[in-house]
Design a protein around this motif. Structure first.
Motif, PDB file in Angstrom:
ATOM      1  N   ASP A  29      43.864  52.969 -37.413  1.00  0.00           N
ATOM      2  CA  ASP A  29      45.243  53.376 -37.116  1.00  0.00           C
ATOM      3  C   ASP A  29      45.497  53.542 -35.623  1.00  0.00           C
ATOM      4  O   ASP A  29      46.656  53.613 -35.201  1.00  0.00           O
ATOM      5  N   THR A  30      44.457  53.623 -34.828  1.00  0.00           N
ATOM      6  CA  THR A  30      44.645  53.926 -33.402  1.00  0.00           C
ATOM      7  C   THR A  30      44.140  52.806 -32.489  1.00  0.00           C
ATOM      8  O   THR A  30      44.030  52.996 -31.271  1.00  0.00           O
ATOM      9  N   ASN A  31      43.839  51.637 -33.073  1.00  0.00           N
ATOM     10  CA  ASN A  31      43.382  50.484 -32.280  1.00  0.00           C
ATOM     11  C   ASN A  31      44.018  49.218 -32.839  1.00  0.00           C
ATOM     12  O   ASN A  31      44.337  49.155 -34.035  1.00  0.00           O
ATOM     13  N   THR A  32      44.159  48.197 -31.984  1.00  0.00           N
ATOM     14  CA  THR A  32      44.679  46.932 -32.498  1.00  0.00           C
ATOM     15  C   THR A  32      43.588  46.231 -33.299  1.00  0.00           C
ATOM     16  O   THR A  32      42.385  46.468 -33.099  1.00  0.00           O
ATOM     17  N   LYS A  33      44.015  45.350 -34.212  1.00  0.00           N
ATOM     18  CA  LYS A  33      43.053  44.586 -35.002  1.00  0.00           C
ATOM     19  C   LYS A  33      42.178  43.731 -34.089  1.00  0.00           C
ATOM     20  O   LYS A  33      40.976  43.577 -34.309  1.00  0.00           O
ATOM     21  N   GLU A  34      42.784  43.191 -33.002  1.00  0.00           N
ATOM     22  CA  GLU A  34      42.024  42.341 -32.082  1.00  0.00           C
ATOM     23  C   GLU A  34      40.904  43.141 -31.409  1.00  0.00           C
ATOM     24  O   GLU A  34      39.769  42.668 -31.293  1.00  0.00           O
ATOM     25  N   ASP A  35      41.236  44.344 -30.954  1.00  0.00           N
ATOM     26  CA  ASP A  35      40.207  45.171 -30.299  1.00  0.00           C
ATOM     27  C   ASP A  35      39.093  45.543 -31.281  1.00  0.00           C
ATOM     28  O   ASP A  35      37.901  45.518 -30.929  1.00  0.00           O
ATOM     29  N   LEU A  36      39.489  45.892 -32.509  1.00  0.00           N
ATOM     30  CA  LEU A  36      38.462  46.246 -33.496  1.00  0.00           C
ATOM     31  C   LEU A  36      37.571  45.045 -33.809  1.00  0.00           C
ATOM     32  O   LEU A  36      36.331  45.169 -33.841  1.00  0.00           O
ATOM     33  N   ASP A  37      38.188  43.872 -34.013  1.00  0.00           N
ATOM     34  CA  ASP A  37      37.394  42.678 -34.342  1.00  0.00           C
ATOM     35  C   ASP A  37      36.419  42.357 -33.210  1.00  0.00           C
ATOM     36  O   ASP A  37      35.266  41.968 -33.455  1.00  0.00           O
ATOM     37  N   GLU A  38      36.891  42.536 -31.974  1.00  0.00           N
ATOM     38  CA  GLU A  38      36.003  42.253 -30.840  1.00  0.00           C
ATOM     39  C   GLU A  38      34.845  43.265 -30.797  1.00  0.00           C
ATOM     40  O   GLU A  38      33.699  42.903 -30.530  1.00  0.00           O
ATOM     41  N   TYR A  39      35.171  44.525 -31.093  1.00  0.00           N
ATOM     42  CA  TYR A  39      34.123  45.552 -31.124  1.00  0.00           C
ATOM     43  C   TYR A  39      33.088  45.235 -32.208  1.00  0.00           C
ATOM     44  O   TYR A  39      31.872  45.319 -31.974  1.00  0.00           O
ATOM     45  N   PHE A  40      33.570  44.826 -33.372  1.00  0.00           N
ATOM     46  CA  PHE A  40      32.633  44.501 -34.465  1.00  0.00           C
ATOM     47  C   PHE A  40      31.769  43.291 -34.082  1.00  0.00           C
ATOM     48  O   PHE A  40      30.568  43.268 -34.354  1.00  0.00           O
ATOM     49  N   ALA A  41      32.392  42.289 -33.456  1.00  0.00           N
ATOM     50  CA  ALA A  41      31.657  41.065 -33.105  1.00  0.00           C
ATOM     51  C   ALA A  41      30.637  41.317 -32.001  1.00  0.00           C
ATOM     52  O   ALA A  41      29.525  40.764 -32.036  1.00  0.00           O
TER      53      ALA A  41
END
Ligand SMILES: CC(C)(COP(=O)(O)OP(=O)(O)OC[C@H]1O[C@@H](n2cnc3c(N)ncnc32)[C@H](O)[C@@H]1OP(=O)(O)O)[C@@H](O)C(=O)NCCC(=O)NCCS
Length: 174
Positions: A29-41
């Motif tokens: 809820d507090t991050n963009t999907k792009e930032d989260l996906d990059e963090y996971f990758a």
């Protein structure tokens, strides 16, 4: 009564699933999907987690309820710590419980385990970083005596966030 277990784990698939699912539940809820996906990758990739598992100065503990993974904790000592805190310290780098298993005492159990590990290795201080706006987690840590001792930058994708650093002396055996 559910059976609760805390076991050291080197199972990268279990750890990756817990890492991604809990991070997404906590911060979607507090991050963009792009930032989260990059963090996971980048930060939670299978290769990166395997490297962390193989580090002798890091430990992953998985909390299970009736055999189902419910949460995990990663601790670091020595050079594995994410800040140069020295040899008297143990870092709790990650402590995450899946949404459905929160508020059942697992976090408390893992925290006591971290204190036990620190004591067994002769460490006198436990410390961690927590996102400055993660009020429930900050309140949880304060219950164990953690107090603020600084801050550092934590990068999620392209977003540079501020983590509060908190520390507490390792309590005498309770
Ligand atoms: C913060 C976190 C690790 C705490 O773990 P937890 O397992 O939920 O914590 P506990 O159950 O031990 O304690 C939390 C609360 O449950 C209560 N509790 C403990 N055992 C309980 C039980 N058997 N039944 C009901 N409540 C219980 C505690 O009193 C405590 O109450 P409070 O929140 O009002 O102070 C967890 O909520 C979490 O993973 N949050 C999301 C991820 C996160 O923010 N991690 C930290 C990143 S730095």
């Amino acid at each position: 009564m559910p059976m609760i277990q805390m076991d050291r784990s080197d199972d990268v698939d279990v750890i990756r699933a817990l890492s991604v699912d809990t991070f997404a539940q906590t911060f979607a809820d507090t991050n963009t999907k792009e930032d989260l996906d990059e963090y996971f990758a980048n930060n939670l990739s299978r290769d990166e987690l395997q490297r962390e598992i193989d580090d002798p100065d890091s430990v992953f503990l998985v909390a299970s309820v009736d055999g189902e993974p419910a949460g995990y904790m990663k601790t670091n000592v020595g050079a594995a710590q994410t800040e140069p805190m020295g040899d008297d310290s143990l870092e709790i780098q990650r402590l995450y419980i899946l949404r459905d298993y929160k508020h059942h005492g697992l976090g408390t159990n893992l925290m006591h385990t971290a204190f036990d590990m620190a004591r067994a290795q002769g460490k006198t201080r436990t410390w961690l970083g927590v996102w400055e706006h993660n009020d429930p987690a900050i309140a949880f840590y304060k219950r164990f005596g953690f107090t603020r001792c600084g801050s550092h930058t934590f990068v999620v994708g392209h977003d540079r966030q501020t983590d509060l650093l908190m520390q507490t002396p390792v309590p005498a055996r309770g």
